[in-house]
Design an enzyme around this catalytic site. Structure first.
Site, short mmCIF file in Angstrom:
data_model
loop_
_atom_site.label_atom_id
_atom_site.label_comp_id
_atom_site.label_asym_id
_atom_site.label_seq_id
_atom_site.Cartn_x
_atom_site.Cartn_y
_atom_site.Cartn_z
N LYS A 118 10.32 9.40 7.63
CA LYS A 118 11.25 10.18 8.43
C LYS A 118 12.42 9.29 8.82
CE LYS A 118 10.16 8.06 12.50
NZ LYS A 118 11.08 7.17 13.27
N GLY A 173 9.23 -0.50 10.19
CA GLY A 173 10.62 -0.31 9.81
C GLY A 173 11.29 0.88 10.45
N GLY A 174 10.57 1.65 11.26
CA GLY A 174 11.16 2.82 11.88
C GLY A 174 11.14 4.06 11.02
N GLY A 230 5.87 5.29 8.71
CA GLY A 230 4.86 5.28 7.65
C GLY A 230 3.44 5.42 8.15
N SER A 249 2.87 8.90 9.51
CA SER A 249 2.81 9.85 8.41
C SER A 249 1.48 9.76 7.67
CB SER A 249 3.98 9.61 7.45
OG SER A 249 4.07 10.62 6.48
N ASP A 255 4.77 10.12 17.17
CA ASP A 255 5.42 10.66 15.98
C ASP A 255 4.47 11.44 15.07
OD1 ASP A 255 7.74 9.46 16.78
OD2 ASP A 255 7.76 7.90 15.25
#
Length: 293
Positions: A15, A101-102, A105, A108, A140
């Site tokens: 994302k 890394g934002g 991952g 998700s 998230d």
């Protein structure tokens, strides 16, 4: 040949946070946010082989990530605990997305595990039930479960689906990782932004309140942003360290990618309002209907 060897992979897409405002801090220490999530078609891949003995196992170890910290294992355990399911699973994860890394991952991966096992274990939970199980795994995770681009508030879990342009993105991965905890602990971090509306965002308000803190603390991220400013304007996703720029067509994004400095890993991806995970789930359901016909 093992079941994992011939199973069809389940995608866990990245994302981007297209803006991020920090509105204040709650009594529990979490920050109140406004953000916009959009998926891109760059994905980790997961394979699942259900087991009848109740064991939840990783087919491959991930360096530096013990099983107790692996969000795929924790998601499987949480789903089983919430439902009383006695089945197990072997999980194989192919990491494509960088850790820290934002790009979301790990979140998700957890969401894909919940969605896939809900199907493969025959649990038939609804989306709201899965999102409820997802939230304790990370703020998230619910947006990945719901699998649609979203305007988000709260700590990021209050989601409203949105339809956005789906441009091509150039994403740069600077060396090193950014500590989200360190960014939110920065005494100079803006914590009292006024809320905006979706209409404000669509008119171009895409500020990220974490940007200055990340620039101060992480010179390589600052360098990546400076380079992107020369080719169309750079943005920080979440707290970083990945940064991105948008392009109207694939050719322009690819041309910029080919010019990226070698010290940055770079890739292009298409923005997606509908997660690739939904496509995989639809395909799984259709295949099951065909098998039963």
């Amino acid at each position: 040949m093992t079941p994992l060897a011939h199973a069809v992979a389940w995608p866990a897409p990245a994302k981007l946070n297209l803006m991020l405002r920090v509105l204040g801090r709650r009594e529990d220490g979490y920050h109140r946010l406004q953000t916009v999530f959009q998926f891109i078609d760059r994905c980790d891949r997961l394979w699942f082989a259900p087991r009848t003995d109740g064991a939840i196992r990783r087919a491959l170890e991930i360096p530096g990530v013990p099983a107790s910290a692996d969000l795929t294992v924790r998601a499987a355990q949480a789903l089983r605990a919430a439902t009383g399911c006695r089945l197990g699973v072997d999980i194989r994860l192919e990491k494509v997305l960088p850790m820290g890394g934002g790009l979301g991952g790990g979140s998700s991966d957890a969401a894909t595990t919940l969605v896939a096992l809900n199907r493969l274990w025959g649990l038939d939970l609804g989306e709201d039930e899965l999102a409820g199980i997802a939230l304790p795994l990370g703020a998230d995770v619910p947006v990945f479960v719901r699998a649609r681009a979203a305007w988000a508030e709260g700590v990021g879990e209050e989601l409203t689906p949105v339809e956005l342009p789906q441009p091509w993105y150039l994403v740069l991965i600077p060396p090193g990782q950014v500590s989200t905890a360190a960014v939110f602990a920065d005494p100079q971090l803006t914590r009292d932004s006024l809320p905006i509306t979706l209409a404000d965002f669509l008119r171009g308000d895409r500020r990220n309140d974490c940007l200055d803190a990340v620039r101060r603390g992480y010179p390589e991220v600052a360098g990546a942003l400076a380079w992107l400013d020369e080719v169309g304007g750079g943005q920080l996703t979440g707290t970083g360290g990945c940064v991105f720029a948008s392009f109207t067509d694939q050719e322009a994004a690819l041309a910029a990618c080919e010019r990226a400095p070698e010290r940055f890993r770079a890739f292009i991806a298409r923005g997606r309002n509908r997660s690739p995970l939904l496509d995989r789930l639809t395909s799984e359901v259709a295949s099951a209907v065909e098998r039963s016909a």
